[in-house]
Design a protein around this motif. Structure first.
Motif, PDB file in Angstrom:
ATOM      1  N   ASP A  36       1.053  -1.246   0.002  1.00 53.03           N
ATOM      2  CA  ASP A  36      -0.036  -0.058   0.150  1.00 53.03           C
ATOM      3  C   ASP A  36       0.902   1.087  -0.165  1.00 53.03           C
ATOM      4  OD1 ASP A  36      -2.817   1.192   0.220  1.00 53.03           O
ATOM      5  OD2 ASP A  36      -1.836   1.945   2.134  1.00 53.03           O
ATOM      6  N   GLU A  37       0.752   2.056  -1.231  1.00 55.22           N
ATOM      7  CA  GLU A  37       1.724   3.124  -1.111  1.00 55.22           C
ATOM      8  C   GLU A  37       1.467   4.136  -0.280  1.00 55.22           C
ATOM      9  OE1 GLU A  37       2.793   4.644  -5.071  1.00 55.22           O
ATOM     10  OE2 GLU A  37       2.249   2.810  -6.042  1.00 55.22           O
TER      11      GLU A  37
ATOM     12  N   LEU B 157       3.391   7.284   4.550  1.00 52.38           N
ATOM     13  CA  LEU B 157       3.280   7.698   6.085  1.00 52.38           C
ATOM     14  C   LEU B 157       4.121   7.059   6.894  1.00 52.38           C
ATOM     15  CD1 LEU B 157      -0.757   7.535   6.475  1.00 52.38           C
ATOM     16  CD2 LEU B 157       0.664   9.394   6.360  1.00 52.38           C
ATOM     17  N   ASN B 158       4.376   5.756   6.727  1.00 53.78           N
ATOM     18  CA  ASN B 158       5.506   4.789   7.529  1.00 53.78           C
ATOM     19  C   ASN B 158       6.801   5.419   7.523  1.00 53.78           C
ATOM     20  OD1 ASN B 158       3.451   3.608   8.974  1.00 53.78           O
ATOM     21  ND2 ASN B 158       3.837   1.760   7.404  1.00 53.78           N
ATOM     22  N   LYS B 159       7.263   5.836   6.182  1.00 51.64           N
ATOM     23  CA  LYS B 159       8.497   6.352   5.582  1.00 51.64           C
ATOM     24  C   LYS B 159       8.711   7.563   6.322  1.00 51.64           C
ATOM     25  CE  LYS B 159      11.969   6.644   1.998  1.00 51.64           C
ATOM     26  NZ  LYS B 159      12.154   6.705   0.586  1.00 51.64           N
ATOM     27  N   MET B 160       7.656   8.547   6.296  1.00 55.25           N
ATOM     28  CA  MET B 160       7.877   9.726   6.764  1.00 55.25           C
ATOM     29  C   MET B 160       8.065   9.839   8.322  1.00 55.25           C
ATOM     30  SD  MET B 160       5.105  13.043   6.115  1.00 55.25           S
ATOM     31  CE  MET B 160       3.967  12.333   6.977  1.00 55.25           C
ATOM     32  N   THR B 161       7.239   8.973   8.844  1.00 53.89           N
ATOM     33  CA  THR B 161       7.514   8.791  10.372  1.00 53.89           C
ATOM     34  C   THR B 161       8.931   8.424  10.738  1.00 53.89           C
ATOM     35  OG1 THR B 161       5.072   8.252  10.901  1.00 53.89           O
ATOM     36  CG2 THR B 161       6.583   7.595  12.230  1.00 53.89           C
TER      37      THR B 161
ATOM     38  N   ASN C 232      -1.327  -8.762   4.778  1.00 55.65           N
ATOM     39  CA  ASN C 232      -2.238  -8.717   3.695  1.00 55.65           C
ATOM     40  C   ASN C 232      -1.616  -8.071   2.547  1.00 55.65           C
ATOM     41  OD1 ASN C 232      -4.324 -10.234   4.961  1.00 55.65           O
ATOM     42  ND2 ASN C 232      -4.876  -8.429   6.319  1.00 55.65           N
ATOM     43  N   MET C 233      -1.084  -9.062   1.724  1.00 55.26           N
ATOM     44  CA  MET C 233      -0.453  -8.429   0.307  1.00 55.26           C
ATOM     45  C   MET C 233      -0.595  -9.463  -0.710  1.00 55.26           C
ATOM     46  SD  MET C 233       3.289  -6.886   1.559  1.00 55.26           S
ATOM     47  CE  MET C 233       3.794  -8.513   2.169  1.00 55.26           C
ATOM     48  N   PRO C 234      -1.035  -8.955  -1.902  1.00 58.05           N
ATOM     49  CA  PRO C 234      -0.992  -9.859  -3.100  1.00 58.05           C
ATOM     50  C   PRO C 234      -0.127 -10.548  -3.226  1.00 58.05           C
ATOM     51  CG  PRO C 234      -1.205  -7.590  -3.826  1.00 58.05           C
ATOM     52  CD  PRO C 234      -0.905  -7.478  -2.525  1.00 58.05           C
ATOM     53  N   ALA C 235      -0.298 -11.588  -4.278  1.00 60.21           N
ATOM     54  CA  ALA C 235       0.828 -12.626  -4.844  1.00 60.21           C
ATOM     55  C   ALA C 235       1.327 -13.279  -3.703  1.00 60.21           C
ATOM     56  CB  ALA C 235       1.786 -11.719  -5.532  1.00 60.21           C
ATOM     57  N   MET C 236       2.258 -12.651  -2.698  1.00 64.94           N
ATOM     58  CA  MET C 236       2.912 -13.286  -1.550  1.00 64.94           C
ATOM     59  C   MET C 236       2.502 -12.590  -0.265  1.00 64.94           C
ATOM     60  SD  MET C 236       6.908 -13.453  -0.839  1.00 64.94           S
ATOM     61  CE  MET C 236       7.282 -14.738  -1.972  1.00 64.94           C
ATOM     62  N   ASP C 237       1.744 -13.110   0.659  1.00 69.00           N
ATOM     63  CA  ASP C 237       1.436 -12.291   1.646  1.00 69.00           C
ATOM     64  C   ASP C 237       2.562 -12.325   2.757  1.00 69.00           C
ATOM     65  OD1 ASP C 237       1.000 -14.965   3.043  1.00 69.00           O
ATOM     66  OD2 ASP C 237      -1.258 -14.837   2.857  1.00 69.00           O
ATOM     67  N   GLY C 238       2.221 -11.889   3.897  1.00 67.26           N
ATOM     68  CA  GLY C 238       3.125 -11.877   5.138  1.00 67.26           C
ATOM     69  C   GLY C 238       3.610 -13.290   5.460  1.00 67.26           C
ATOM     70  N   TRP C 239       2.651 -14.098   5.523  1.00 64.24           N
ATOM     71  CA  TRP C 239       2.851 -15.386   6.090  1.00 64.24           C
ATOM     72  C   TRP C 239       3.724 -16.216   4.883  1.00 64.24           C
ATOM     73  CZ3 TRP C 239       1.531 -14.718  10.713  1.00 64.24           C
ATOM     74  CH2 TRP C 239       0.423 -13.996  10.969  1.00 64.24           C
ATOM     75  N   GLU C 240       3.567 -16.104   3.727  1.00 64.40           N
ATOM     76  CA  GLU C 240       4.428 -16.664   2.921  1.00 64.40           C
ATOM     77  C   GLU C 240       5.904 -15.911   2.877  1.00 64.40           C
ATOM     78  OE1 GLU C 240       4.634 -18.000  -1.902  1.00 64.40           O
ATOM     79  OE2 GLU C 240       2.829 -16.981  -1.344  1.00 64.40           O
TER      80      GLU C 240
END
Length: 133
Positions: free
Chosen positions: A14-15, A20-24, A62-70
């Motif tokens: 999610d861009e 936001l995270n990078k700015m923090t 939750n990400m497409p193609a490869m989620d965090g678990w994979e």
């Protein structure tokens, strides 16, 4: 905050969240470099191919193609030297209590936090995992 890491890796598709995270992280001045990977595959390539090894990884579930678990399954297979001393935190919007429970059972994952990353969360995590005292 006097803690300065060499590199932090954000893994999220999610861009706006990455922005936001990078700015923090940049406002906190806690890392010489912040690298953003928009997929688990991109993150694995970064971890395998670069001479830079992150001190801290924030991973979305939750990400497409490869989620965090994979991603975590493949991360486990990296050479030990590539992942030594890396603190990996799940940073997610998931409200599913099973996700947090599952995360706590994975030894490679140090913590579970809600996103977006706040200055208070960051201060707490830096003190908890990187403070010398």
């Amino acid at each position: 905050m006097s803690i300065l890491l060499d590199c932090i890796l954000l893994i999220d598709d999610d861009e706006p969240t990455n922005f936001l995270n990078k700015m923090t992280l940049e406002q906190a001045g806690c890392s010489r470099q912040v690298h953003v990977a928009q997929s688990g595959l991109e993150a694995l390539a970064f971890l395998q191919d670069t001479t830079i090894r992150p001190d801290l990884i924030f991973l979305d579930i939750n990400m497409p193609a490869m989620d965090g678990w994979e991603f975590l399954e493949r991360y486990r297979n990296l050479p030990p030297a590539r992942k030594a001393d890396i603190v990996l935190i799940m940073l997610t919007t998931s409200l599913n209590p099973d996700d947090e429970k599952r995360t706590r059972a994975i030894p490679e994952v140090a913590g579970f936090e809600n996103k977006p990353l706040s200055q208070e969360q960051l201060d707490f995590l830096l003190k908890k995992y990187f403070s010398e005292s």
